[in-house]
Design an enzyme around this catalytic site. Structure first.
Site, mmCIF file in Angstrom:
data_model
loop_
_atom_site.group_PDB
_atom_site.id
_atom_site.type_symbol
_atom_site.label_atom_id
_atom_site.label_comp_id
_atom_site.label_asym_id
_atom_site.label_seq_id
_atom_site.Cartn_x
_atom_site.Cartn_y
_atom_site.Cartn_z
ATOM 1 N N THR A 156 0.670 -3.958 -2.661
ATOM 2 C CA THR A 156 0.754 -3.296 -3.968
ATOM 3 C C THR A 156 0.743 -1.778 -3.845
ATOM 4 O O THR A 156 1.591 -1.090 -4.426
ATOM 5 C CB THR A 156 -0.419 -3.750 -4.861
ATOM 6 O OG1 THR A 156 -0.319 -5.160 -5.082
ATOM 7 C CG2 THR A 156 -0.390 -3.042 -6.207
ATOM 8 N N ILE A 157 -0.211 -1.223 -3.092
ATOM 9 C CA ILE A 157 -0.317 0.224 -2.954
ATOM 10 C C ILE A 157 0.671 0.749 -1.931
ATOM 11 O O ILE A 157 1.318 1.791 -2.137
ATOM 12 C CB ILE A 157 -1.754 0.626 -2.576
ATOM 13 C CG1 ILE A 157 -2.745 0.164 -3.650
ATOM 14 C CG2 ILE A 157 -1.864 2.141 -2.386
ATOM 15 C CD1 ILE A 157 -2.506 0.784 -5.013
ATOM 16 N N GLY A 168 -10.642 0.942 -1.119
ATOM 17 C CA GLY A 168 -11.334 -0.278 -0.729
ATOM 18 C C GLY A 168 -12.174 -0.151 0.518
ATOM 19 O O GLY A 168 -13.094 -0.948 0.744
ATOM 20 N N SER A 215 -11.262 4.898 -5.737
ATOM 21 C CA SER A 215 -10.599 3.732 -6.315
ATOM 22 C C SER A 215 -9.731 4.146 -7.494
ATOM 23 O O SER A 215 -9.797 5.295 -7.971
ATOM 24 C CB SER A 215 -11.641 2.717 -6.783
ATOM 25 O OG SER A 215 -12.338 3.232 -7.916
ATOM 26 N N CYS A 216 -8.950 3.223 -8.000
ATOM 27 C CA CYS A 216 -8.066 3.539 -9.124
ATOM 28 C C CYS A 216 -8.865 4.010 -10.339
ATOM 29 O O CYS A 216 -8.540 5.038 -10.949
ATOM 30 C CB CYS A 216 -7.187 2.331 -9.481
ATOM 31 S SG CYS A 216 -8.093 0.797 -9.828
ATOM 32 N N ASN A 217 -9.922 3.286 -10.691
ATOM 33 C CA ASN A 217 -10.731 3.679 -11.840
ATOM 34 C C ASN A 217 -11.399 5.034 -11.622
ATOM 35 O O ASN A 217 -11.413 5.886 -12.512
ATOM 36 C CB ASN A 217 -11.808 2.626 -12.130
ATOM 37 C CG ASN A 217 -11.325 1.563 -13.101
ATOM 38 O OD1 ASN A 217 -10.705 1.875 -14.098
ATOM 39 N ND2 ASN A 217 -11.605 0.307 -12.810
ATOM 40 N N ARG A 253 -9.409 -4.796 -15.632
ATOM 41 C CA ARG A 253 -8.507 -5.927 -15.403
ATOM 42 C C ARG A 253 -9.017 -6.719 -14.195
ATOM 43 O O ARG A 253 -9.566 -6.168 -13.254
ATOM 44 C CB ARG A 253 -7.080 -5.433 -15.189
ATOM 45 C CG ARG A 253 -6.825 -4.683 -13.871
ATOM 46 C CD ARG A 253 -6.340 -5.613 -12.785
ATOM 47 N NE ARG A 253 -6.114 -4.913 -11.516
ATOM 48 C CZ ARG A 253 -7.023 -4.788 -10.572
ATOM 49 N NH1 ARG A 253 -8.243 -5.261 -10.744
ATOM 50 N NH2 ARG A 253 -6.719 -4.187 -9.427
ATOM 51 N N GLN A 295 -3.604 0.723 -12.725
ATOM 52 C CA GLN A 295 -4.274 0.584 -11.438
ATOM 53 C C GLN A 295 -3.340 0.527 -10.242
ATOM 54 O O GLN A 295 -3.726 0.880 -9.131
ATOM 55 C CB GLN A 295 -5.161 -0.668 -11.453
ATOM 56 C CG GLN A 295 -4.475 -2.003 -11.210
ATOM 57 C CD GLN A 295 -3.790 -2.571 -12.439
ATOM 58 O OE1 GLN A 295 -3.878 -1.994 -13.513
ATOM 59 N NE2 GLN A 295 -3.135 -3.702 -12.290
#
Length: 343
Positions: free
Chosen positions: A13-14, A114, A143-145, A173, A304
């Site tokens: 994903t990233i 992570g 992290s994304c948040n 999410r 995210q």
């Protein structure tokens, strides 16, 4: 101009989004991407005509690549040898193992949120502590948040006289689109307070006191965070709104215009024609900004899957000392990514 040579390790994903982001940088060159197995992202890469050179992270999967008819250019070590810096986007824990190779080869690397903080020399955010990352071999992203949270809090901190403390609630999410590892659920789940995002914010911005609660929700398109901030002096709604509108990685939107929530944001990104429906910027609802006594409260949207890409590219600029200051580095990243084109 000699471009910085960058490799991406982990094509999930990233990693897919990091590769696309590097390609957009006029002063960087994507050497290639490495992945352990021929996952769906790699198979899609083949179907697209192999626009990026592909390397294997683990040679024991060579037969699987051959069976899938996917050409590879060598091993992860071969990729690292050709690069000035690596961007590790592997699952949590794998990056720490990869670091051993990068240390032995003397290659700098940027890890995603992570990984544990001790994997890196600096826990890094492009706006809040860019200068601390200068010339460091190993950086770790938030992290994304936390990335989006710090963007908003740092914006107020710089433009509204300073922030003393914040309290947050994260409506999180449960998994990315396409993921099944969290199972099928019809429930909300609350984590023990304070959330790691609040703790991480204090690590990056130690002058701010923070706490927070996190609630997992059975949706896939983005998080929403409510933030209550206490300034060193009273911050009015007008001051906050003006500050947010000047930030190239914050998109101020209005409920009145149809931005009702996370799904509206994701749909709008797709309507814009953004690859994969991605947004690099966070969304911030104008109508959510309220004064509460001497505090200011507002809500942001965190896309995210893509939100950490700009800060990762800032990390390349810091680790390789491509720009001296946060202002220069973020402006260059924003320029190449086309940030704030909606203004």
């Amino acid at each position: 101009m000699n471009k910085v040579k960058v490799g991406v390790v982990g094509y999930g994903t990233i990693g897919q989004r990091l590769a696309d982001g590097v390609v957009r940088m006029g002063d960087m060159e994507l050497v290639g991407v490495a992945n352990r197995t021929p996952n769906l992202g790699v198979r899609a890469l083949k179907e697209k005509g192999m626009p990026y050179d592909l390397y294997m992270s683990d040679p024991k999967y060579a037969d699987a690549y051959a069976e899938a008819g996917i050409p590879v250019c060598g091993t992860m070590e071969d990729l690292a040898e050709k690069c000035d810096i690596l961007l590790d986007a592997t699952p949590a824990g794998v990056g720490a193992e990869n670091k051993k190779l990068f240390e032995r080869m003397g290659k700098p690397c940027i890890f995603q949120g992570g990984e544990k903080n001790d994997v890196a020399d600096v826990f890094f955010h492009g706006y809040a502590n860019y200068e601390k990352g200068l010339d460091k071999q190993f950086l770790k992203l938030t992290s994304c948040n936390t990335t989006g949270l710090i963007r908003a809090v740092d914006c107020l901190d710089r433009n509204c006289g300073g922030i003393e403390r914040v309290a947050i609630t994260i409506i999180r999410r449960v998994a990315d689109p396409g993921d099944y590892h969290r199972g099928l659920t019809n429930a909300l789940k609350i984590d023990k307070a304070p959330s790691h995002q609040a703790v991480d914010l204090m690590t990056i911005m130690p002058h701010v006191e923070a706490t927070g609660i996190l609630v997992h929700t059975p949706v896939t398109h983005g998080h929403i965070i409510t933030i209550t901030a206490q300034g060193k002096q009273k911050i009015t709604k007008e001051q906050a709104l003006e500050a947010f509108k000047t930030h190239d990685r914050i998109r101020v939107v209005r409920i009145a215009d149809g931005f009702l929530g996370n799904a509206s944001m994701f749909k709008y990104a797709r309507d814009l024609g953004n690859p994969r429906g991605d947004m690099y910027e966070i969304g911030l609802w104008e109508e959510s900004i309220v004064e509460y006594g001497d505090q200011i409260m507002f809500a942001i949207y965190i896309p995210q899957e893509a939100v950490t890409i700009p800060e990762t590219l800032d990390g390349v600029r810091a680790a390789l000392h491509m720009q001296d200051t946060m202002e220069e580095a973020t402006a260059k990243t924003n320029e190449y990514l086309g940030m704030a084109k909606w203004k």
